[in-house]
Design a protein around this motif. Structure first.
Motif, mmCIF file in Angstrom:
data_model
loop_
_atom_site.group_PDB
_atom_site.id
_atom_site.type_symbol
_atom_site.label_atom_id
_atom_site.label_comp_id
_atom_site.label_asym_id
_atom_site.label_seq_id
_atom_site.Cartn_x
_atom_site.Cartn_y
_atom_site.Cartn_z
ATOM 1 N N GLN A 105 1.156 -1.307 0.046
ATOM 2 C CA GLN A 105 -0.143 -0.202 -0.412
ATOM 3 C C GLN A 105 1.146 0.962 -0.460
ATOM 4 O O GLN A 105 1.649 1.491 1.120
ATOM 5 C CB GLN A 105 -0.847 0.044 1.361
ATOM 6 C CG GLN A 105 -2.034 1.198 1.228
ATOM 7 C CD GLN A 105 -3.036 1.170 2.363
ATOM 8 O OE1 GLN A 105 -2.405 -0.034 3.956
ATOM 9 N NE2 GLN A 105 -4.365 1.566 2.122
ATOM 10 N N ARG A 160 -0.592 -11.945 2.843
ATOM 11 C CA ARG A 160 -1.455 -12.025 2.327
ATOM 12 C C ARG A 160 -1.979 -13.237 2.107
ATOM 13 O O ARG A 160 -0.155 -14.483 1.890
ATOM 14 C CB ARG A 160 -1.766 -11.260 1.128
ATOM 15 C CG ARG A 160 -2.703 -9.881 0.547
ATOM 16 C CD ARG A 160 -3.490 -9.676 1.469
ATOM 17 N NE ARG A 160 -3.803 -8.272 1.506
ATOM 18 C CZ ARG A 160 -3.413 -7.848 2.417
ATOM 19 N NH1 ARG A 160 -2.998 -8.369 3.884
ATOM 20 N NH2 ARG A 160 -3.933 -6.576 2.863
ATOM 21 N N ASP A 214 3.799 1.457 15.168
ATOM 22 C CA ASP A 214 2.689 1.563 14.583
ATOM 23 C C ASP A 214 1.307 2.021 15.908
ATOM 24 O O ASP A 214 2.019 1.621 17.197
ATOM 25 C CB ASP A 214 2.218 -0.046 13.987
ATOM 26 C CG ASP A 214 1.737 0.075 12.584
ATOM 27 O OD1 ASP A 214 1.012 0.727 12.361
ATOM 28 O OD2 ASP A 214 1.132 -1.475 12.453
ATOM 29 N N GLU A 230 -9.988 8.036 4.782
ATOM 30 C CA GLU A 230 -10.889 6.943 3.967
ATOM 31 C C GLU A 230 -11.248 8.063 3.204
ATOM 32 O O GLU A 230 -12.236 8.004 1.692
ATOM 33 C CB GLU A 230 -11.398 6.149 4.362
ATOM 34 C CG GLU A 230 -11.391 4.506 4.967
ATOM 35 C CD GLU A 230 -12.600 3.876 5.159
ATOM 36 O OE1 GLU A 230 -12.965 4.328 6.032
ATOM 37 O OE2 GLU A 230 -11.248 3.045 5.704
ATOM 38 N N TYR A 239 -7.128 3.848 1.976
ATOM 39 C CA TYR A 239 -8.015 3.532 0.626
ATOM 40 C C TYR A 239 -8.778 4.321 0.219
ATOM 41 O O TYR A 239 -8.903 4.443 -1.222
ATOM 42 C CB TYR A 239 -9.402 3.402 1.787
ATOM 43 C CG TYR A 239 -9.113 1.294 2.218
ATOM 44 C CD1 TYR A 239 -8.159 0.924 1.726
ATOM 45 C CD2 TYR A 239 -10.019 1.081 2.472
ATOM 46 C CE1 TYR A 239 -7.881 -0.412 2.524
ATOM 47 C CE2 TYR A 239 -10.697 -0.375 3.401
ATOM 48 C CZ TYR A 239 -9.487 -0.477 3.394
ATOM 49 O OH TYR A 239 -8.560 -2.191 4.000
HETATM 50 P P1 C2E Z 1 -1.353 -2.653 10.568
HETATM 51 O O1 C2E Z 1 -0.253 -3.018 10.628
HETATM 52 O O2 C2E Z 1 -1.961 -1.294 11.134
HETATM 53 O O3 C2E Z 1 -2.355 -2.228 9.068
HETATM 54 C C1 C2E Z 1 -3.175 -2.112 8.576
HETATM 55 C C2 C2E Z 1 -4.192 -2.472 7.786
HETATM 56 O O4 C2E Z 1 -5.240 -1.639 7.730
HETATM 57 C C3 C2E Z 1 -3.854 -3.622 6.819
HETATM 58 O O5 C2E Z 1 -4.833 -4.015 7.489
HETATM 59 C C4 C2E Z 1 -4.457 -2.950 5.981
HETATM 60 O O6 C2E Z 1 -5.130 -3.188 4.643
HETATM 61 C C5 C2E Z 1 -5.105 -1.622 6.103
HETATM 62 N N1 C2E Z 1 -5.612 -0.569 5.375
HETATM 63 C C6 C2E Z 1 -5.495 0.372 5.002
HETATM 64 N N2 C2E Z 1 -5.858 1.519 4.725
HETATM 65 C C7 C2E Z 1 -7.065 1.208 5.164
HETATM 66 C C8 C2E Z 1 -8.621 1.888 5.522
HETATM 67 O O7 C2E Z 1 -8.410 3.647 4.130
HETATM 68 N N3 C2E Z 1 -9.574 1.964 5.598
HETATM 69 C C9 C2E Z 1 -9.164 0.998 6.539
HETATM 70 N N4 C2E Z 1 -10.721 0.592 6.836
HETATM 71 N N5 C2E Z 1 -8.543 -0.385 6.484
HETATM 72 C C10 C2E Z 1 -6.832 0.125 5.890
HETATM 73 P P2 C2E Z 1 -5.188 -5.971 6.549
HETATM 74 O O8 C2E Z 1 -3.273 -6.112 5.990
HETATM 75 O O9 C2E Z 1 -5.576 -6.839 6.882
HETATM 76 O O10 C2E Z 1 -3.382 -6.131 8.254
HETATM 77 C C11 C2E Z 1 -4.166 -6.373 9.161
HETATM 78 C C12 C2E Z 1 -2.784 -6.032 10.180
HETATM 79 O O11 C2E Z 1 -1.856 -7.574 9.934
HETATM 80 C C13 C2E Z 1 -2.034 -5.662 10.535
HETATM 81 O O12 C2E Z 1 -1.820 -4.457 10.878
HETATM 82 C C14 C2E Z 1 -0.388 -6.100 11.006
HETATM 83 O O13 C2E Z 1 -0.862 -5.400 12.336
HETATM 84 C C15 C2E Z 1 -1.070 -7.207 10.651
HETATM 85 N N6 C2E Z 1 0.259 -7.860 9.496
HETATM 86 C C16 C2E Z 1 -0.397 -7.839 7.640
HETATM 87 N N7 C2E Z 1 1.156 -8.283 7.518
HETATM 88 C C17 C2E Z 1 1.687 -8.755 8.194
HETATM 89 C C18 C2E Z 1 3.291 -9.006 8.945
HETATM 90 O O14 C2E Z 1 3.719 -9.489 7.905
HETATM 91 N N8 C2E Z 1 3.962 -8.900 10.170
HETATM 92 C C19 C2E Z 1 3.305 -9.088 10.927
HETATM 93 N N9 C2E Z 1 4.233 -9.610 12.509
HETATM 94 N N10 C2E Z 1 1.396 -8.274 10.749
HETATM 95 C C20 C2E Z 1 1.307 -8.255 9.971
#
Ligand code: C2E
Ligand code: CA
Ligand code: CA
Ligand code: CA
Length: 281
Positions: free
Chosen positions: A46, A64, A181, A241, A260
């Motif tokens: 992103q 993913r 974060d 958003e 987004y």
């Molecule tokens: P995070 O690090 O706080 O990542 C941001 C999350 O918000 C991501 O969800 C992203 O897709 C989502 N997001 C971005 N922009 C927007 C927006 O405008 N609106 C909304 N509603 N959501 C938005 P995602 O990809 O589902 O990831 C969720 C969490 O999973 C992440 O939160 C992070 O804590 C964890 N995560 C994801 N990838 C990794 C990774 O490779 N390693 C680790 N340790 N944790 C990960």
């Protein structure tokens, strides 16, 4: 336990729910192990935009997993499962390697200074050799340390785990950037922020969502930005958003925005077109 004292039926319901959760966890853990071996995890990116120049300055790597029968599983769910086993190290190394490979690609294709953010949990850092793994990965993809930013949550740096604090210190002295974060949702001591030479604070989406209509959120965001700038740190707002949120963030002097409104996370081959189509700042 409370349920048990109230009669047999509730005990059964409680146990069934627990049972279902356990079954799913055990199943997902086995499937995740298989997915890793089969190479079916992937990484979405992103873009993060500089509010002043409008340029895409950074990107966040987000892991993913499309489960063969259950469909996409949230990283919140499978990262937690991976953390309870040793799978987190494999997942973490896969994301780090893929993100660094793609950072090299993007740096060669129009984003020469792009900084790639990779999420890191405490468990990942809590492992002998993690520093060498990170350095070797940077070298393998011919990246300078400043091309990488590690995103850690407040609880990770607040942990009374001196070994991991020292690891973050070493990485930051090497020139790798550190970002806190979900800032504002936990407790970070000011001393720890300074001690770790953190480079960036990321304002949690929960404060951004109602920013235009919620005076308390405005105060919190204003406070975080003031704190960050007093400490010479950059601020990123996540989860932007709409235009209204962007306008307030700009008014408050936020440095970077992600959400987004500009672009959803996408596969690497869709990243450059997504940046091109993003709404202008
Ligand atoms: P995070 O690090 O706080 O990542 C941001 C999350 O918000 C991501 O969800 C992203 O897709 C989502 N997001 C971005 N922009 C927007 C927006 O405008 N609106 C909304 N509603 N959501 C938005 P995602 O990809 O589902 O990831 C969720 C969490 O999973 C992440 O939160 C992070 O804590 C964890 N995560 C994801 N990838 C990794 C990774 O490779 N390693 C680790 N340790 N944790 C990960
Ligand atoms: Ca993050
Ligand atoms: Ca976040
Ligand atoms: Ca968040």
């Amino acid at each position: 336990y409370v349920a048990k004292s109230r009669g047999r039926n509730r005990t059964v319901i409680f146990d069934e729910a627990l049972h279902t959760t356990l079954i799913r966890r055990i199943q997902l853990e086995a499937d995740l192990r298989e997915a890793l071996a089969a190479g079916s995890l992937w990484v979405a990116y992103q873009p993060i935009f500089d509010l002043r120049t409008g340029a895409c300055a950074k990107a966040e790597a987000l892991v993913r997993w499309n489960h063969p029968t259950l469909g996409p599983i949230s990283p919140l769910e499978f990262i937690a499962i991976a953390e309870q086993s040793d799978l987190i190290h494999q997942v973490g190394e896969f994301v780090l390697d893929t993100a660094c490979r793609d950072a090299r690609l993007l740096r060669e294709q129009g984003f020469p200074n792009l900084r790639m953010s990779v999420n890191m949990s405490l468990r990942q850092v809590d492992r002998a050799g993690i520093i060498d793994v990170i350095y070797a990965t940077l070298e393998r993809h011919r990246l300078v340390p400043a091309a990488l930013c590690l995103e850690v949550t407040e609880s990770t740096i607040a942990a009374d785990d001196l070994a991991s604090v020292r690891i973050f210190q070493t990485l930051s002295e090497k020139g790798i950037h550190l970002s806190i974060d979900d800032f504002g949702t936990g407790y970070s001591s000011l001393a720890r922020l300074l001690n770790l030479k953190v480079n960036q604070l990321k304002i949690d989406r929960s404060f951004v969502t109602d920013l235009p209509v919620e005076p308390d959120n405005r105060l919190i965001v204003e406070g975080i930005i003031a704190l960050a700038h007093a400490l010479d740190l950059e601020v990123v707002a996540e989860g932007v958003e709409n235009r209204e949120q962007l306008d307030v963030l700009r008014g408050l002097g936020c440095d970077h925005v992600q959400g987004y409104y500009f672009a959803r996370p996408s596969a690497i081959h869709e990243f450059i077109p997504a940046v091109g189509q993003a709404k202008s700042l």
